[in-house]
Design an enzyme around this catalytic site. Structure first.
Site, PDB file in Angstrom:
ATOM      1  N   GLU A   1      -5.704 -10.477  -1.360  1.00 49.03           N
ATOM      2  CA  GLU A   1      -6.346 -10.706  -0.787  1.00 49.03           C
ATOM      3  C   GLU A   1      -7.414 -10.720  -0.597  1.00 49.03           C
ATOM      4  OE1 GLU A   1      -4.998  -7.517   2.494  1.00 49.03           O
ATOM      5  OE2 GLU A   1      -2.960  -7.612   1.842  1.00 49.03           O
TER       6      GLU A   1
ATOM      7  N   GLU B   1       0.769  -1.335   0.314  1.00 48.81           N
ATOM      8  CA  GLU B   1       0.081  -0.115  -0.049  1.00 48.81           C
ATOM      9  C   GLU B   1       1.189   1.100  -0.359  1.00 48.81           C
ATOM     10  OE1 GLU B   1      -2.743  -0.516   3.213  1.00 48.81           O
ATOM     11  OE2 GLU B   1      -3.774  -2.114   1.843  1.00 48.81           O
TER      12      GLU B   1
HETATM   13  C1  XIL Z   1      -5.380  -7.253   8.174  1.00 46.61           C
HETATM   14  C2  XIL Z   1      -5.852  -7.608   9.417  1.00 46.61           C
HETATM   15  O1  XIL Z   1      -6.776  -9.159   8.689  1.00 46.61           O
HETATM   16  C3  XIL Z   1      -6.760  -7.763  10.731  1.00 46.61           C
HETATM   17  O2  XIL Z   1      -6.891  -9.074  11.585  1.00 46.61           O
HETATM   18  C4  XIL Z   1      -5.524  -6.772  11.385  1.00 46.61           C
HETATM   19  O3  XIL Z   1      -6.527  -6.540  12.591  1.00 46.61           O
HETATM   20  C5  XIL Z   1      -5.476  -5.347  10.486  1.00 46.61           C
HETATM   21  O4  XIL Z   1      -5.272  -6.111   8.954  1.00 46.61           O
HETATM   22  N1  XIL Z   1      -5.319  -5.422   3.759  1.00 46.61           N
HETATM   23  C6  XIL Z   1      -4.081  -6.009   4.298  1.00 46.61           C
HETATM   24  C7  XIL Z   1      -3.731  -6.700   5.131  1.00 46.61           C
HETATM   25  O5  XIL Z   1      -3.046  -5.647   3.648  1.00 46.61           O
HETATM   26  O6  XIL Z   1      -2.589  -6.957   5.723  1.00 46.61           O
HETATM   27  C8  XIL Z   1      -4.881  -6.259   6.215  1.00 46.61           C
HETATM   28  O7  XIL Z   1      -5.157  -7.141   7.101  1.00 46.61           O
HETATM   29  C9  XIL Z   1      -6.307  -6.052   5.961  1.00 46.61           C
HETATM   30  C10 XIL Z   1      -5.766  -5.245   4.677  1.00 46.61           C
END
Ligand code: XIL
Length: 380
Positions: free
Chosen positions: A268, A162
């Site tokens: 994701e 990001e």
């Molecule tokens: C999220 C996790 O799933 C949660 O448990 C944590 O509280 C916050 O982060 N984008 C990403 C991930 O790149 O690392 C994030 O993961 C979700 C959004």
């Protein structure tokens, strides 16, 4: 059909999704896993937290369904080096050991991100940027130690997460940018490659497939290449909604990356069926109040819409040989981050398995799409 709740098996809509509607699957094959359905066409993965492995049904599902595992939090900078010089690998090691015991590969997430990161790495105690050399040294030590620790056991790393801004012309204003300058992304990739020359390296971000952010992602690919660093794939997070982005928009984005000769990984994936704004997946974009319409039940109609969306998304992604991985951001609805983002404490239904570890119609839609892509229907 064995594990489907009766509600679903009885519905003609779901029967169409499970055994018909373009699928070549027969009812007798319906216990096939995602992993088996995908075969060697691409990797299918999930994100887990180490404590999920203490819950036998959850661990069994993770082991059975997926080729690869991403640590949901355990490999982020604040999990591995919250205090400078004190590395804590236990939780991440547990995930890697589980994956290895089940013939799964591990994806590392993430070496550099502005969230879930310790402040000391790029800022002094007053919150001022550290001098460039000191910040670079901190980054180098972190990446060398972490990538070195997992050398040969992590297949690839989301090196930077990001970095691209949603509205600024290019990079996001972060502590790393302020301390190091614009080349901090390149440096992170160089350090990762030094520590494990065999590891794949990815740039990962949300909404980069979308029209408003795509050119900046193309610039990132170009600049990393011009700098001569290893870049194996672009990670499209894929935190999508039921109705947005459109399939056309996603297709435009992914095709644009593939045209650069780079692989695309959906890193994701989830499909949020709850009402929320469409501002991307920025962790700080929290909403104070939000409706929680499916607290007790998720209606048939919504299961159908979710399954249809997964079907369309998987089939779109599977059309492109350059899409080499689809990782879901979690396995069951009970463990999805979307229960707490962008609104805390909701009951979300974004994933493929329900809160009783049962496959949802969305599972069958995804699995059938994988099956069809892996073994194209032949005429009788
Ligand atoms: C999220 C996790 O799933 C949660 O448990 C944590 O509280 C916050 O982060 N984008 C990403 C991930 O790149 O690392 C994030 O993961 C979700 C959004």
């Amino acid at each position: 059909m064995r594990r489907l709740p009766r509600l679903f098996t009885a519905s003609p809509v779901f029967m169409a999704l499970v055994v018909g509607g373009g699928s070549s699957l027969h009812a007798g094959e319906s216990t096939q896993t995602l992993r088996d359905a995908a075969g060697e066409r691409l990797l299918v993965g999930t994100a887990i937290m180490s404590h999920h492995l203490d819950d036998p049904p959850h661990a069994a599902l993770i082991a059975e369904q997926f080729h690869c595992i991403t640590a949901g939090n355990e490999m982020k900078p604040d999990a591995l080096q919250r205090v400078q010089g004190q590395f804590t690998f236990d939780a991440a090691d547990k995930i890697v050991a589980f994956a290895e015991a089940h013939g799964q590969t591990v994806i590392g997430h993430t070496l550099l991100w502005h969230h879930q990161a310790p402040r000391w790495m790029f800022e002094d105690e007053q919150g001022q940027p550290l001098p460039r050399e000191q910040a670079l040294e901190n980054l180098r030590t972190h990446i060398h130690t972490v990538v070195g620790h997992f050398k040969g056991r992590v297949k690839g790393w989301d090196v930077v997460n990001e970095a691209i801004d949603d509205s600024e012309p290019y990079l996001r204003d972060t502590p790393a940018l302020r301390a190091i300058g614009y080349d901090y992304v390149i440096k992170a990739f160089q350090f990762a490659h030094e520590a494990d020359p065999d590891a794949e390296l990815y740039y990962n971000d949300y909404n980069i497939e979308r029209d408003y952010k795509r050119d900046k992602a193309l610039r990132m690919i170009r600049e990393l290449r011009e700098a001569g660093v290893r870049l194996d794939a672009i990670g499209v997070q894929g935190h999508w909604l039921l109705g947005s982005p459109s399939l056309d928009e996603i297709d435009r984005g992914i095709s644009a990356f593939l045209k650069q000769g780079i692989s695309v990984m959906v890193t994701e994936m989830d499909v949020d069926p709850l009402p929320r704004n469409d501002a991307g997946a920025d962790l700080s974009a929290t909403e104070r109040a939000g409706q929680n319409p499916y607290l007790d039940t998720f209606p048939d109609e919504m299961h159908h819409r979710l399954a249809t969306r997964y079907d369309e998304l998987f089939r779109l992604l599977l059309r492109e040989p350059g899409v080499t991985r689809i990782t879901l951001w979690g396995t069951t609805d009970a463990h999805s981050w979307l229960n707490n983002w962008p609104v805390r404490g909701r009951t979300n239904h974004a994933l493929l398995f329900d809160r009783d570890f049962k496959p949802k119609p969305a599972f069958h839609a995804a699995r059938n799409a994988l099956h069809d892509a892996n073994s194209p229907a032949t005429s009788p």
